[in-house]
Structure formats: structure tokens, C-alpha cells
Motif scaffolding. Structure first.
Motif, PDB file in Angstrom:
ATOM      1  N   ASP A  36     -20.108  -9.870 -42.224  1.00  0.00           N
ATOM      2  CA  ASP A  36     -19.497  -9.458 -43.492  1.00  0.00           C
ATOM      3  C   ASP A  36     -20.147 -10.099 -44.703  1.00  0.00           C
ATOM      4  O   ASP A  36     -19.792  -9.772 -45.839  1.00  0.00           O
ATOM      5  CB  ASP A  36     -18.006  -9.803 -43.488  1.00  0.00           C
ATOM      6  CG  ASP A  36     -17.239  -9.018 -42.438  1.00  0.00           C
ATOM      7  OD1 ASP A  36     -17.681  -7.906 -42.089  1.00  0.00           O
ATOM      8  OD2 ASP A  36     -16.206  -9.523 -41.962  1.00  0.00           O
ATOM      9  N   PHE A  37     -21.091 -11.007 -44.505  1.00  0.00           N
ATOM     10  CA  PHE A  37     -21.660 -11.748 -45.623  1.00  0.00           C
ATOM     11  C   PHE A  37     -22.378 -10.841 -46.631  1.00  0.00           C
ATOM     12  O   PHE A  37     -22.081 -10.862 -47.819  1.00  0.00           O
ATOM     13  CB  PHE A  37     -22.612 -12.840 -45.131  1.00  0.00           C
ATOM     14  CG  PHE A  37     -23.256 -13.612 -46.243  1.00  0.00           C
ATOM     15  CD1 PHE A  37     -22.526 -14.542 -46.963  1.00  0.00           C
ATOM     16  CD2 PHE A  37     -24.577 -13.389 -46.598  1.00  0.00           C
ATOM     17  CE1 PHE A  37     -23.104 -15.254 -48.005  1.00  0.00           C
ATOM     18  CE2 PHE A  37     -25.170 -14.092 -47.633  1.00  0.00           C
ATOM     19  CZ  PHE A  37     -24.425 -15.025 -48.337  1.00  0.00           C
ATOM     20  N   TYR A  38     -23.327 -10.052 -46.161  1.00  0.00           N
ATOM     21  CA  TYR A  38     -24.111  -9.238 -47.093  1.00  0.00           C
ATOM     22  C   TYR A  38     -23.285  -8.143 -47.773  1.00  0.00           C
ATOM     23  O   TYR A  38     -23.455  -7.923 -48.977  1.00  0.00           O
ATOM     24  CB  TYR A  38     -25.362  -8.680 -46.418  1.00  0.00           C
ATOM     25  CG  TYR A  38     -26.372  -9.775 -46.178  1.00  0.00           C
ATOM     26  CD1 TYR A  38     -27.033 -10.385 -47.234  1.00  0.00           C
ATOM     27  CD2 TYR A  38     -26.631 -10.233 -44.896  1.00  0.00           C
ATOM     28  CE1 TYR A  38     -27.941 -11.411 -47.022  1.00  0.00           C
ATOM     29  CE2 TYR A  38     -27.534 -11.261 -44.678  1.00  0.00           C
ATOM     30  CZ  TYR A  38     -28.190 -11.843 -45.744  1.00  0.00           C
ATOM     31  OH  TYR A  38     -29.076 -12.859 -45.530  1.00  0.00           O
ATOM     32  N   CYS A  54     -20.215  -8.446 -48.550  1.00  0.00           N
ATOM     33  CA  CYS A  54     -19.427  -9.215 -49.514  1.00  0.00           C
ATOM     34  C   CYS A  54     -20.266  -9.555 -50.748  1.00  0.00           C
ATOM     35  O   CYS A  54     -19.817  -9.379 -51.876  1.00  0.00           O
ATOM     36  CB  CYS A  54     -18.903 -10.492 -48.860  1.00  0.00           C
ATOM     37  SG  CYS A  54     -17.975 -11.576 -49.970  1.00  0.00           S
ATOM     38  N   VAL A  55     -21.497 -10.017 -50.523  1.00  0.00           N
ATOM     39  CA  VAL A  55     -22.382 -10.344 -51.644  1.00  0.00           C
ATOM     40  C   VAL A  55     -22.672  -9.092 -52.462  1.00  0.00           C
ATOM     41  O   VAL A  55     -22.635  -9.115 -53.699  1.00  0.00           O
ATOM     42  CB  VAL A  55     -23.696 -10.992 -51.147  1.00  0.00           C
ATOM     43  CG1 VAL A  55     -24.713 -11.097 -52.280  1.00  0.00           C
ATOM     44  CG2 VAL A  55     -23.413 -12.362 -50.561  1.00  0.00           C
ATOM     45  N   ARG A  71     -20.843  -6.426 -52.825  1.00  0.00           N
ATOM     46  CA  ARG A  71     -19.641  -6.063 -53.587  1.00  0.00           C
ATOM     47  C   ARG A  71     -19.462  -7.014 -54.769  1.00  0.00           C
ATOM     48  O   ARG A  71     -19.136  -6.607 -55.870  1.00  0.00           O
ATOM     49  CB  ARG A  71     -18.409  -6.085 -52.672  1.00  0.00           C
ATOM     50  CG  ARG A  71     -17.077  -5.866 -53.367  1.00  0.00           C
ATOM     51  CD  ARG A  71     -16.973  -4.658 -54.240  1.00  0.00           C
ATOM     52  NE  ARG A  71     -17.124  -3.422 -53.525  1.00  0.00           N
ATOM     53  CZ  ARG A  71     -17.171  -2.223 -54.115  1.00  0.00           C
ATOM     54  NH1 ARG A  71     -17.036  -2.104 -55.412  1.00  0.00           N
ATOM     55  NH2 ARG A  71     -17.342  -1.144 -53.412  1.00  0.00           N
ATOM     56  N   PHE A  72     -19.693  -8.285 -54.539  1.00  0.00           N
ATOM     57  CA  PHE A  72     -19.552  -9.288 -55.591  1.00  0.00           C
ATOM     58  C   PHE A  72     -20.511  -8.982 -56.740  1.00  0.00           C
ATOM     59  O   PHE A  72     -20.126  -8.992 -57.906  1.00  0.00           O
ATOM     60  CB  PHE A  72     -19.810 -10.684 -55.028  1.00  0.00           C
ATOM     61  CG  PHE A  72     -19.445 -11.790 -55.958  1.00  0.00           C
ATOM     62  CD1 PHE A  72     -18.205 -12.403 -55.879  1.00  0.00           C
ATOM     63  CD2 PHE A  72     -20.327 -12.236 -56.935  1.00  0.00           C
ATOM     64  CE1 PHE A  72     -17.853 -13.430 -56.745  1.00  0.00           C
ATOM     65  CE2 PHE A  72     -19.984 -13.249 -57.804  1.00  0.00           C
ATOM     66  CZ  PHE A  72     -18.742 -13.849 -57.714  1.00  0.00           C
ATOM     67  N   ALA A  82     -21.567 -15.677 -55.632  1.00  0.00           N
ATOM     68  CA  ALA A  82     -21.338 -14.775 -54.498  1.00  0.00           C
ATOM     69  C   ALA A  82     -21.458 -15.529 -53.188  1.00  0.00           C
ATOM     70  O   ALA A  82     -20.649 -15.330 -52.273  1.00  0.00           O
ATOM     71  CB  ALA A  82     -22.336 -13.617 -54.539  1.00  0.00           C
ATOM     72  N   THR A  83     -22.450 -16.400 -53.085  1.00  0.00           N
ATOM     73  CA  THR A  83     -22.642 -17.172 -51.862  1.00  0.00           C
ATOM     74  C   THR A  83     -21.440 -18.077 -51.601  1.00  0.00           C
ATOM     75  O   THR A  83     -20.945 -18.156 -50.475  1.00  0.00           O
ATOM     76  CB  THR A  83     -23.933 -17.997 -51.937  1.00  0.00           C
ATOM     77  OG1 THR A  83     -25.035 -17.097 -52.106  1.00  0.00           O
ATOM     78  CG2 THR A  83     -24.140 -18.822 -50.681  1.00  0.00           C
ATOM     79  N   THR A  95     -18.424 -17.622 -52.653  1.00  0.00           N
ATOM     80  CA  THR A  95     -17.257 -16.789 -52.381  1.00  0.00           C
ATOM     81  C   THR A  95     -17.309 -16.199 -50.975  1.00  0.00           C
ATOM     82  O   THR A  95     -16.312 -16.203 -50.259  1.00  0.00           O
ATOM     83  CB  THR A  95     -17.166 -15.647 -53.411  1.00  0.00           C
ATOM     84  OG1 THR A  95     -17.003 -16.218 -54.713  1.00  0.00           O
ATOM     85  CG2 THR A  95     -16.004 -14.718 -53.119  1.00  0.00           C
ATOM     86  N   CYS A  96     -18.484 -15.722 -50.594  1.00  0.00           N
ATOM     87  CA  CYS A  96     -18.621 -15.001 -49.325  1.00  0.00           C
ATOM     88  C   CYS A  96     -18.859 -15.916 -48.123  1.00  0.00           C
ATOM     89  O   CYS A  96     -18.695 -15.481 -46.985  1.00  0.00           O
ATOM     90  CB  CYS A  96     -19.756 -13.985 -49.441  1.00  0.00           C
ATOM     91  SG  CYS A  96     -19.433 -12.734 -50.712  1.00  0.00           S
ATOM     92  N   ASP A  97     -19.266 -17.144 -48.373  1.00  0.00           N
ATOM     93  CA  ASP A  97     -19.497 -18.119 -47.294  1.00  0.00           C
ATOM     94  C   ASP A  97     -19.024 -19.498 -47.769  1.00  0.00           C
ATOM     95  O   ASP A  97     -19.806 -20.435 -47.874  1.00  0.00           O
ATOM     96  CB  ASP A  97     -20.964 -18.151 -46.919  1.00  0.00           C
ATOM     97  CG  ASP A  97     -21.268 -19.018 -45.702  1.00  0.00           C
ATOM     98  OD1 ASP A  97     -20.309 -19.411 -44.991  1.00  0.00           O
ATOM     99  OD2 ASP A  97     -22.446 -19.304 -45.472  1.00  0.00           O
TER     100      ASP A  97
END
Length: 58
Positions: A3-5, A7-8, A10-11, A46-47, A49-51
Motif C-alpha cells: 500500500d505504500f506507493y 498511498c504516496v 494519493r498524498f 508522504a513518506t 504518513t505512508c510509512d
């Protein structure tokens, strides 16, 4: 982290970055000019937030 990429992506899409800048990022090119610092900050945010736990760090 599958889901990381997404999420990034979308961010960054939801950020204040221009569509032109997002296209440059999507093409894998380096952003230059006035939005360069905004891209660096948005990518950092983003990083975090997502990780948030750094699970993707080796």
C-alpha cells in the motif's frame, strides 16, 4: 508494503503541487524550478504518513 506507493501517489495528488509537476514526477523526471522545494517537502511528508514506523527501511 503493497500500500505504500498508492498511498504516496494519493498524498501527492491531494497536495498543492501543480498537475504539470505531478506529471513530471510520474514520468520519473527531476522537478526543477519553483516547485522543487515543495516536491521535496511533500515527498518527505508522504513518506512519514505512508510509512510512519519506517517498515520499508532496510
Amino acid at each position: 508494503m503493497p500500500d505504500f506507493y498508492p498511498c504516496v501517489g494519493r498524498f501527492l495528488y491531494d497536495s498543492d503541487l501543480s498537475d504539470e509537476t505531478l506529471q513530471v514526477i510520474a514520468a520519473g523526471e527531476t522537478v526543477t524550478g519553483s516547485e522543487r522545494e515543495a516536491v521535496i517537502q511533500a515527498s518527505y511528508d508522504a513518506t512519514l504518513t505512508c510509512d510512519p514506523n519506517g517498515e520499508g527501511v532496510n
